[in-house]
Design an enzyme around this catalytic site. Structure first.
Site, mmCIF file in Angstrom:
data_model
loop_
_atom_site.group_PDB
_atom_site.id
_atom_site.type_symbol
_atom_site.label_atom_id
_atom_site.label_comp_id
_atom_site.label_asym_id
_atom_site.label_seq_id
_atom_site.Cartn_x
_atom_site.Cartn_y
_atom_site.Cartn_z
ATOM 1 N N ALA A 1 0.926 -1.176 0.026
ATOM 2 C CA ALA A 1 0.006 0.042 -0.004
ATOM 3 C C ALA A 1 0.870 1.241 0.035
ATOM 4 O O ALA A 1 1.947 1.386 0.628
ATOM 5 C CB ALA A 1 -0.963 0.021 1.144
ATOM 6 N N PRO A 2 0.442 2.351 -0.660
ATOM 7 C CA PRO A 2 -0.801 2.466 -1.427
ATOM 8 C C PRO A 2 -0.948 2.172 -2.807
ATOM 9 O O PRO A 2 -2.097 1.941 -3.306
ATOM 10 C CB PRO A 2 -1.029 3.974 -1.387
ATOM 11 N N LYS B 1 3.781 0.918 -6.591
ATOM 12 C CA LYS B 1 4.846 -0.257 -7.200
ATOM 13 C C LYS B 1 3.913 -1.377 -7.647
ATOM 14 O O LYS B 1 4.389 -1.888 -8.779
ATOM 15 C CB LYS B 1 5.868 -0.633 -6.278
ATOM 16 N N GLU C 1 -0.804 -6.026 2.217
ATOM 17 C CA GLU C 1 -0.375 -4.938 2.956
ATOM 18 C C GLU C 1 -1.104 -5.251 4.415
ATOM 19 O O GLU C 1 -2.264 -5.814 4.693
ATOM 20 C CB GLU C 1 -1.494 -3.689 2.469
ATOM 21 N N ARG D 1 -4.711 0.858 5.192
ATOM 22 C CA ARG D 1 -4.148 0.934 3.841
ATOM 23 C C ARG D 1 -4.243 -0.015 2.812
ATOM 24 O O ARG D 1 -4.122 0.286 1.592
ATOM 25 C CB ARG D 1 -2.577 0.890 4.284
ATOM 26 N N ASP E 1 9.336 -3.550 -0.317
ATOM 27 C CA ASP E 1 9.387 -2.162 -0.400
ATOM 28 C C ASP E 1 9.294 -2.126 1.089
ATOM 29 O O ASP E 1 8.132 -1.581 1.776
ATOM 30 C CB ASP E 1 8.394 -1.426 -1.079
ATOM 31 N N CYS F 1 13.062 4.206 0.782
ATOM 32 C CA CYS F 1 13.094 5.468 0.406
ATOM 33 C C CYS F 1 13.962 6.365 1.205
ATOM 34 O O CYS F 1 13.477 7.238 1.495
ATOM 35 C CB CYS F 1 11.847 6.017 0.039
#
Ligand code: SAM
Length: 455
Positions: free
Chosen positions: A112-113, A116, A134, A139, A179, A232
């Site tokens: 989520a969201p 990717k 998720e 989410r 991620d 990130c």
């Protein structure tokens, strides 16, 4: 934007040296990207129809980069029609590096969201299976909305913990994306909370959590399969450090070179004394290329697996309901109603399910597949997700609205207008792109735009 933490500034200055000033200046820029949806047409043609000037993202053919001057990207009718997904350009590298193939079984463990996940789905072109998972229920609901908006037909939305998935689905996936939740240093310009939460203790806590998530993710990868890890953040403890710890505990995985992408640099194991092999990881820097910055590492599991299960083509729908389904959808569509993998859920929703139900029953699944119709008061009606995956000429009847047509706002608010055409379901499109269903009858066309999406 809150002030950057002094310790963050000191760490980055120590590591980046002469580059630090350029890095901090770029970190404060508010540029943004959007990723066009090939399901809606040729991406160059779609880019030409956008009302804003954009530049290509060098590593992603669907990606466009634009100056963020408060543009209404998230509320434009083209966004609702799934023409594009607003996404940082460096985040677009994930699907490019994972290189999903049509027909593969892919799991996005922290989806989520959905930036990717919807990109991976677009590259799979509807073939094979994407499980978008998720852990947060709230989410996961947003993830489901985005997957539907982008017209994805081969995804299952799960709301599970990595450990429960690992217990059921060991060795099942050709490729995994992790991620990971992280300190988000790359998102500081848009996320003041990430700045306030930042501390070296938070970084250490994130690194522990990332190692746990990766430990749980490992058995899900089939022998010979691949795992892409991404964050990130720039913090090496959450990047090279997390991967080094994982490789130490999992000798059946190796870090492998990433495809060379313009602007992507190597990992920085030297910052924390991690093994040299971590140079094979990739880093995007905001002062060197488009986007806020990202870290990626691609791992491959040793060995080879036998054939993976094929997509489920069975059915689990009583004959009476199947007949109703066929009748109702034959009236609404110009194409034969999809039937392979048809599944009726306990709450009377009909899905096209890519994975055989016995493999996922008992898990928390928000959408077992593509939601095509619902049974209500003995009648079957087509679902919103079906509309969002149709080409305009696949619907039996269509009403196309221009962006500035006053009926468009009425449609999005759940209203109606006078219309004398034949009774039945009508696909509403904006300048040729699907928005959802309307229903005509009694001299009116009534909006069936879902309540939770209305303005
Ligand atoms: N991949 C997403 C995208 O492109 O839109 C962004 C994912 S975000 C960086 C990380 C996600 O990890 C969050 O949605 C968060 O809820 C989830 N998460 C947090 N703790 C987790 C855990 N222990 N296991 C799995 N996922 C977790």
């Amino acid at each position: 934007m809150a002030a950057l933490p002094l310790e963050f500034i000191a760490r980055m200055r120590r590591w980046l040296g002469d580059e630090a000033d350029a890095f901090f200046a770029a970190l404060l820029q508010r540029d943004i990207g959007l990723r066009l949806n090939p399901r809606r047409g040729d991406v160059a043609a779609l880019a030409a129809r956008l009302p804003w000037p954009t530049r290509p993202v060098p590593w992603c053919e669907e990606g466009r980069f634009l100056q963020d001057e408060g543009l209404p990207l998230g509320t434009h009718p083209y966004h609702r029609a799934g023409l594009y997904y607003v996404q940082d350009p460096s985040a677009m590298a994930a699907a490019v590096l994972l290189d999903p193939q049509p027909g593969e079984w892919i799991l996005d463990l922290a989806a989520a969201p959905g930036g990717k996940a919807t990109h991976i789905a677009a590259r799979m072109r509807g073939e094979g299976l994407l499980v978008a998972n998720e852990i947060s229920r709230r989410r996961a609901a947003i993830l489901a909305m985005n997957v539907e908006r982008m017209g994805v037909t081969n995804a299952m939305i799960a709301n599970e913990t990595p450990e429960r998935l690992a217990a059921r689905w060991a060795g099942l996936f050709d490729a995994l994306l992790v991620d990971a939740p992280c300190s988000g240093e790359g998102t500081f310009v848009r996320d003041s909370q990430a700045i306030r939460d930042w501390s070296t203790a938070t970084i250490a806590g994130n690194a522990r959590r990332q190692r746990l998530i990766l430990d749980r993710a490992a058995p899900l990868v089939r022998p010979g399969g691949r795992l892409l890890y991404g964050t990130c953040t720039f913090a090496p403890e959450e990047n090279e450090g997390t991967i080094a710890a994982f490789l130490e505990g999992h000798p059946d995985f190796r870090i492998v070179p990433l495809p060379a992408l313009p602007g992507m640099e190597g990992g920085r194991p030297d910052w924390i004394g991690a093994p040299e092999a971590l140079r094979l990881a990739g880093r995007f820097w905001p002062h060197k290329t488009a986007g806020h910055g990202h870290f990626y590492a691609l791992l491959r599991r040793d060995g080879e697996s036998g054939a993976l299960p094929a997509r489920w083509e069975g059915q689990s729908v009583p004959g009476r309901i199947r007949r109703l389904y066929r009748e109702s959808l034959e009236a609404a569509l110009r194409i034969p109603p999809p039937e392979a993998g048809l599944y009726l859920s306990k709450d009377d929703h009909l899905y096209i399910v890519p994975m055989e139900p016995r493999h996922w029953e008992g898990l928390r699944i928000l959408r077992p597949g593509w939601w095509v119709a619902s049974l209500r008061h003995g009648k079957i009606g087509p679902d919103h997700a079906l509309a969002m995956a149709l080409a305009p000429d696949e619907a039996a009847a269509r009403c196309d609205l221009a962006v500035d047509d006053p009926r468009l706002a009425r449609y999005l608010q759940g209203g109606f207008w006078a219309d004398e055409g034949p009774r039945g379901w009508v696909l509403i499109t904006v300048e040729g792109f699907p928005l959802g269903w309307g229903k005509r009858g009694g001299g009116r066309l009534r909006s069936k735009y879902p309540m939770h999406l209305r303005r």
